[in-house]
Scaffold this active site. Sequence first.
Site, PDB file in Angstrom:
ATOM      1  N   HIS A 214      16.125  51.721 110.136  1.00 10.39           N
ATOM      2  CA  HIS A 214      16.278  51.427 111.579  1.00 10.39           C
ATOM      3  C   HIS A 214      17.707  51.641 112.035  1.00 10.39           C
ATOM      4  O   HIS A 214      18.430  50.675 112.252  1.00 10.39           O
ATOM      5  CB  HIS A 214      15.881  49.974 111.837  1.00 10.39           C
ATOM      6  CG  HIS A 214      15.590  49.659 113.265  1.00 10.39           C
ATOM      7  ND1 HIS A 214      16.527  49.199 114.159  1.00 10.39           N
ATOM      8  CD2 HIS A 214      14.439  49.734 113.965  1.00 10.39           C
ATOM      9  CE1 HIS A 214      15.967  48.981 115.337  1.00 10.39           C
ATOM     10  NE2 HIS A 214      14.710  49.300 115.240  1.00 10.39           N
TER      11      HIS A 214
ATOM     12  N   ILE B 159      20.884  50.476 113.909  1.00 12.42           N
ATOM     13  CA  ILE B 159      20.870  49.470 114.961  1.00 12.42           C
ATOM     14  C   ILE B 159      20.124  48.261 114.415  1.00 12.42           C
ATOM     15  O   ILE B 159      19.038  48.399 113.856  1.00 12.42           O
ATOM     16  CB  ILE B 159      20.165  49.993 116.238  1.00 12.42           C
ATOM     17  CG1 ILE B 159      20.915  51.201 116.803  1.00 12.42           C
ATOM     18  CG2 ILE B 159      20.039  48.895 117.283  1.00 12.42           C
ATOM     19  CD1 ILE B 159      20.189  51.895 117.940  1.00 12.42           C
TER      20      ILE B 159
ATOM     21  N   GLY C 120      16.049  44.169 117.312  1.00 15.10           N
ATOM     22  CA  GLY C 120      16.108  43.065 118.258  1.00 15.10           C
ATOM     23  C   GLY C 120      15.374  41.834 117.763  1.00 15.10           C
ATOM     24  O   GLY C 120      15.818  40.706 117.985  1.00 15.10           O
ATOM     25  N   VAL C 121      14.258  42.046 117.080  1.00 13.59           N
ATOM     26  CA  VAL C 121      13.487  40.913 116.578  1.00 13.59           C
ATOM     27  C   VAL C 121      14.300  40.106 115.558  1.00 13.59           C
ATOM     28  O   VAL C 121      14.150  38.886 115.461  1.00 13.59           O
ATOM     29  CB  VAL C 121      12.128  41.377 116.003  1.00 13.59           C
ATOM     30  CG1 VAL C 121      12.314  42.169 114.723  1.00 13.59           C
ATOM     31  CG2 VAL C 121      11.198  40.216 115.787  1.00 13.59           C
TER      32      VAL C 121
ATOM     33  N   GLU D  48      15.464  36.253 115.631  1.00  7.24           N
ATOM     34  CA  GLU D  48      15.312  35.389 114.459  1.00  7.24           C
ATOM     35  C   GLU D  48      16.624  34.684 114.123  1.00  7.24           C
ATOM     36  O   GLU D  48      16.631  33.494 113.803  1.00  7.24           O
ATOM     37  CB  GLU D  48      14.818  36.191 113.256  1.00  7.24           C
ATOM     38  CG  GLU D  48      14.786  35.425 111.955  1.00  7.24           C
ATOM     39  CD  GLU D  48      13.839  34.232 111.916  1.00  7.24           C
ATOM     40  OE1 GLU D  48      14.089  33.310 111.109  1.00  7.24           O
ATOM     41  OE2 GLU D  48      12.854  34.204 112.668  1.00  7.24           O
TER      42      GLU D  48
END
Length: 150
Positions: free
Chosen positions: A50, A56, A59-60, A64
Amino acid sequence: MGMMNVNDIKNYLPHRYPFLLVDRVLEFEAGKYLKAIKNVTTNEPFFNGHFPNQPIMPGVLIIEAMAQATGLLGFRTMGEEPQRDTLYLLVAVDKARFKQAVVPGDQLEMHVELIKRKGIMWVFNAEARVDGKLAVSAELMCAAKKEDVV
């Protein structure tokens, strides 16, 4: 107000590598707020996919990391270390906004603020910043509940 290093954090969160996403607590006030950091390094396992040529932080995982910070604030607010049979679960994410990418070398500064608590439910405003600039914001709802442990 107080600080916590990673060894202190491990007393409150069950997460371990590669999923412990809080490196240090800079300050907190029980029942009010907590500031913590996550140092983002190129060695994070998720960067392999990723994305290989332009890494990057997903976002998840930022969400978290903020949720883990709320767990620390929640347990410090209750004035106790979690018991083996207590799980602190993220149950809702509202108003999530992603403003800028988080990349290797960044230091994610998370600020979580307790908005309300009713029974086992906790609601927080959460922000993650890099160099003072807002990267992610969200409202997080969490629940601390007893689980059957085998």
